[in-house]
Design a protein around this motif. Sequence first.
Motif, PDB file in Angstrom:
ATOM      1  N   THR A 132       2.829 101.555  83.227  1.00 30.06           N
ATOM      2  CA  THR A 132       2.159 101.241  81.960  1.00 30.06           C
ATOM      3  C   THR A 132       2.954 101.690  80.736  1.00 30.06           C
ATOM      4  O   THR A 132       2.597 101.381  79.618  1.00 30.06           O
ATOM      5  CB  THR A 132       0.785 101.957  81.902  1.00 30.06           C
ATOM      6  OG1 THR A 132       1.017 103.365  82.044  1.00 30.06           O
ATOM      7  CG2 THR A 132      -0.149 101.476  83.008  1.00 30.06           C
ATOM      8  N   GLN A 133       4.029 102.452  80.965  1.00 34.22           N
ATOM      9  CA  GLN A 133       4.747 103.017  79.814  1.00 34.22           C
ATOM     10  C   GLN A 133       6.091 102.357  79.587  1.00 34.22           C
ATOM     11  O   GLN A 133       6.660 101.758  80.495  1.00 34.22           O
ATOM     12  CB  GLN A 133       4.997 104.498  80.066  1.00 34.22           C
ATOM     13  CG  GLN A 133       3.715 105.268  80.135  1.00 34.22           C
ATOM     14  CD  GLN A 133       3.946 106.709  79.779  1.00 34.22           C
ATOM     15  OE1 GLN A 133       4.692 107.022  78.850  1.00 34.22           O
ATOM     16  NE2 GLN A 133       3.301 107.584  80.514  1.00 34.22           N
ATOM     17  N   LYS A 135       9.690 101.518  79.513  1.00 27.65           N
ATOM     18  CA  LYS A 135      10.922 101.864  80.227  1.00 27.65           C
ATOM     19  C   LYS A 135      11.764 100.622  80.324  1.00 27.65           C
ATOM     20  O   LYS A 135      11.242  99.494  80.230  1.00 27.65           O
ATOM     21  CB  LYS A 135      10.625 102.489  81.599  1.00 27.65           C
ATOM     22  CG  LYS A 135       9.863 101.619  82.580  1.00 27.65           C
ATOM     23  CD  LYS A 135       9.545 102.364  83.861  1.00 27.65           C
ATOM     24  CE  LYS A 135       8.228 103.098  83.816  1.00 27.65           C
ATOM     25  NZ  LYS A 135       7.055 102.266  83.473  1.00 27.65           N
ATOM     26  N   LYS A 149      14.009 105.828  81.200  1.00 26.16           N
ATOM     27  CA  LYS A 149      12.864 106.316  80.420  1.00 26.16           C
ATOM     28  C   LYS A 149      13.418 107.014  79.189  1.00 26.16           C
ATOM     29  O   LYS A 149      14.073 108.057  79.300  1.00 26.16           O
ATOM     30  CB  LYS A 149      12.003 107.288  81.243  1.00 26.16           C
ATOM     31  CG  LYS A 149      11.209 106.621  82.371  1.00 26.16           C
ATOM     32  CD  LYS A 149      10.101 107.525  82.923  1.00 26.16           C
ATOM     33  CE  LYS A 149       9.322 106.791  84.030  1.00 26.16           C
ATOM     34  NZ  LYS A 149       8.222 107.617  84.603  1.00 26.16           N
ATOM     35  N   LEU A 255      17.672 106.174  89.353  1.00 28.70           N
ATOM     36  CA  LEU A 255      18.276 105.226  90.289  1.00 28.70           C
ATOM     37  C   LEU A 255      17.173 104.503  91.067  1.00 28.70           C
ATOM     38  O   LEU A 255      16.287 105.142  91.635  1.00 28.70           O
ATOM     39  CB  LEU A 255      19.165 105.984  91.277  1.00 28.70           C
ATOM     40  CG  LEU A 255      20.097 105.119  92.126  1.00 28.70           C
ATOM     41  CD1 LEU A 255      21.333 104.725  91.330  1.00 28.70           C
ATOM     42  CD2 LEU A 255      20.524 105.859  93.397  1.00 28.70           C
ATOM     43  N   GLU A 326       2.925 107.323  96.231  1.00 27.93           N
ATOM     44  CA  GLU A 326       3.603 106.133  96.736  1.00 27.93           C
ATOM     45  C   GLU A 326       4.318 106.472  98.032  1.00 27.93           C
ATOM     46  O   GLU A 326       4.874 107.564  98.182  1.00 27.93           O
ATOM     47  CB  GLU A 326       4.560 105.590  95.681  1.00 27.93           C
ATOM     48  CG  GLU A 326       3.763 104.816  94.640  1.00 27.93           C
ATOM     49  CD  GLU A 326       4.584 104.223  93.523  1.00 27.93           C
ATOM     50  OE1 GLU A 326       5.029 103.076  93.646  1.00 27.93           O
ATOM     51  OE2 GLU A 326       4.762 104.930  92.521  1.00 27.93           O
ATOM     52  N   ASP A 340       7.698 109.150  89.582  1.00 27.33           N
ATOM     53  CA  ASP A 340       6.985 109.303  88.315  1.00 27.33           C
ATOM     54  C   ASP A 340       6.594 110.749  88.036  1.00 27.33           C
ATOM     55  O   ASP A 340       5.452 111.155  88.267  1.00 27.33           O
ATOM     56  CB  ASP A 340       5.738 108.398  88.238  1.00 27.33           C
ATOM     57  CG  ASP A 340       5.150 108.412  86.830  1.00 27.33           C
ATOM     58  OD1 ASP A 340       5.793 108.983  85.924  1.00 27.33           O
ATOM     59  OD2 ASP A 340       4.047 107.860  86.639  1.00 27.33           O
TER      60      ASP A 340
HETATM   61  N1  ATP Z   1      13.384 104.857  91.434  1.00 24.20           N
HETATM   62  C1  ATP Z   1      12.531 103.898  91.721  1.00 24.20           C
HETATM   63  N2  ATP Z   1      12.795 103.009  92.708  1.00 24.20           N
HETATM   64  C2  ATP Z   1      11.930 102.031  92.989  1.00 24.20           C
HETATM   65  N3  ATP Z   1      10.768 101.837  92.348  1.00 24.20           N
HETATM   66  C3  ATP Z   1      10.447 102.687  91.380  1.00 24.20           C
HETATM   67  C4  ATP Z   1      11.298 103.758  91.008  1.00 24.20           C
HETATM   68  N4  ATP Z   1      10.722 104.438  90.000  1.00 24.20           N
HETATM   69  C5  ATP Z   1       9.560 103.822  89.768  1.00 24.20           C
HETATM   70  N5  ATP Z   1       9.385 102.765  90.575  1.00 24.20           N
HETATM   71  C6  ATP Z   1       8.237 101.867  90.600  1.00 24.20           C
HETATM   72  O1  ATP Z   1       7.828 101.593  89.295  1.00 24.20           O
HETATM   73  C7  ATP Z   1       6.487 101.985  89.094  1.00 24.20           C
HETATM   74  C8  ATP Z   1       6.303 102.491  87.691  1.00 24.20           C
HETATM   75  O2  ATP Z   1       7.089 103.648  87.469  1.00 24.20           O
HETATM   76  P1  ATP Z   1       6.415 104.929  86.846  1.00 24.20           P
HETATM   77  O3  ATP Z   1       5.266 105.305  87.706  1.00 24.20           O
HETATM   78  O4  ATP Z   1       7.465 105.924  86.616  1.00 24.20           O
HETATM   79  O5  ATP Z   1       5.897 104.357  85.465  1.00 24.20           O
HETATM   80  P2  ATP Z   1       4.636 104.692  84.582  1.00 24.20           P
HETATM   81  O6  ATP Z   1       4.716 103.790  83.414  1.00 24.20           O
HETATM   82  O7  ATP Z   1       4.561 106.133  84.329  1.00 24.20           O
HETATM   83  O8  ATP Z   1       3.427 104.250  85.541  1.00 24.20           O
HETATM   84  P3  ATP Z   1       1.902 104.683  85.490  1.00 24.20           P
HETATM   85  O9  ATP Z   1       1.362 104.213  84.216  1.00 24.20           O
HETATM   86  O10 ATP Z   1       1.310 103.998  86.687  1.00 24.20           O
HETATM   87  O11 ATP Z   1       1.862 106.186  85.629  1.00 24.20           O
HETATM   88  C9  ATP Z   1       6.233 103.018  90.185  1.00 24.20           C
HETATM   89  O12 ATP Z   1       4.879 103.059  90.516  1.00 24.20           O
HETATM   90  C10 ATP Z   1       7.097 102.538  91.317  1.00 24.20           C
HETATM   91  O13 ATP Z   1       6.412 101.582  92.094  1.00 24.20           O
END
Ligand code: ATP
Length: 432
Positions: A132-133, A135, A149, A255, A326, A340
Amino acid sequence: MVTFNDSKQINHSKKSPLVLVNFNEVRPNNATLKLLFERKIRFKIENDLQFKQIFEQTDLDIEADEFILKLKSDLIPNPSFSFVNLTRIWNIPKKWVRAREITPSNAPELGTILNSLQSTRIVKSDVSRKGTQLKLLLTLQGGQYALFKPMRYDRQYVPDGIYAGADRHNGEIVAFHLSRILNMRKVPIVASRNLNVLTEIKQVASESLSATFINQTNQNGSFISNCFYGECYYCNEYDSVCPDAAGHIEGAMILMLPLHYKLQRIRNPWQRTYRDNMKPRWENDSHYCLYVRKSIGTNNQERLLDMVETSIFDFIIQNADRHHYEVFKDVSNSALLLIDNGKSFGNASHDEITILFPLLQCCVIRNSTYQHLKKLSLIKISRIINELLVNDPLWPLLTDDHIVAMDRRLVMILAAIEICLETFNKNNVLKA
Ligand SMILES: Nc1ncnc2c1ncn2[C@@H]1O[C@H](COP(=O)(O)OP(=O)(O)OP(=O)(O)O)[C@@H](O)[C@H]1O
Ligand SMILES: [Mn+2]
């Protein structure tokens, strides 16, 4: 004194004001579990002399030096690796991935991989619609994907709640290194990077990302160009990120795991409601762990131990936002991955005990994890982090207050385990 299901006790019984909680303790029914756990841990730390003495031992110096040296030597890039053949470098971490770890304990190529994440040319930048954020999804030379990020706050910033604010890029970076220190290598590889917004993001941006570039005026009324806000649930033009005076923006380069590993989200049984007027069941049900054990299957001990391990990791970094876990999809023995970690290191002087509820309510932990935590409490996480990251391009990644807070929280974790060991049979607490 009788054992009750708490909710029944609170709802129906006016006569008996006492309930038995996990730590074999009698509590008035208006005292929250959180308060009781806090008191018990604080009491242990302040009054148990034997417990105090553990942390005064200093005969661990040689082992400590060796442990830090190994972690450090993995971070040194290998100069004989040729950047000409980047595909070869990007293939190394792909082969590292296992059901229960993302990086191995012995990773002499890690420094080269981090270095490549820090310096390889970005051939394309795009919005990332995952999560949701804000990136970015970056394609690096050699075909490797990374999530970026960006920095949203300076190091001194303190958000006004345990899960408030946007992700902290520095939190993601420290969490990766901490996962190696804790032997919980389930965090994707993360490197620090300072990007030139114009040449490294804007000039290689996809159409979707380009469309979100805007100019802003700062508080002094001066003009800032090359700000962007991306595309995501919380993304909008009033909340853009802007380059610094030199045209750069720092951030965490994460990565991407190999694309053929699909991820599956699992709701955290200790998920928060994110609403003050609605408490989740786990906050006051002393027997909540029984419910979790049943719902994940009583033969699924590894999963429960992973939940406890995750709570320990999250308590040290103060991530109260692990709403989902996850795992690798269709991999039955997959670890709970630590993806995350951005909602970390918010308030250095606060220790949010509810994050530790899986440990406090279940009173189980892998013995190997327990032994390792004891060793770390003598070496001190702060010392290891300082020695490991002093040469990081974005050092200092955390204020000193955040760094020493990790030592304090580790002592609290050990106090909690100690209380479990006093309350229950050792074999029920420490698992192989
Ligand atoms: N290094 C990675 N490799 C593969 N997939 C990834 C990786 N990092 C994140 N993801 C995928 O991307 C999604 C979103 O990343 P992240 O959770 O960091 O974002 P967020 O915006 O903080 O999400 P949320 O709002 O759900 O907390 C993760 O749920 C995961 O499925
Ligand atoms: Mn998140």
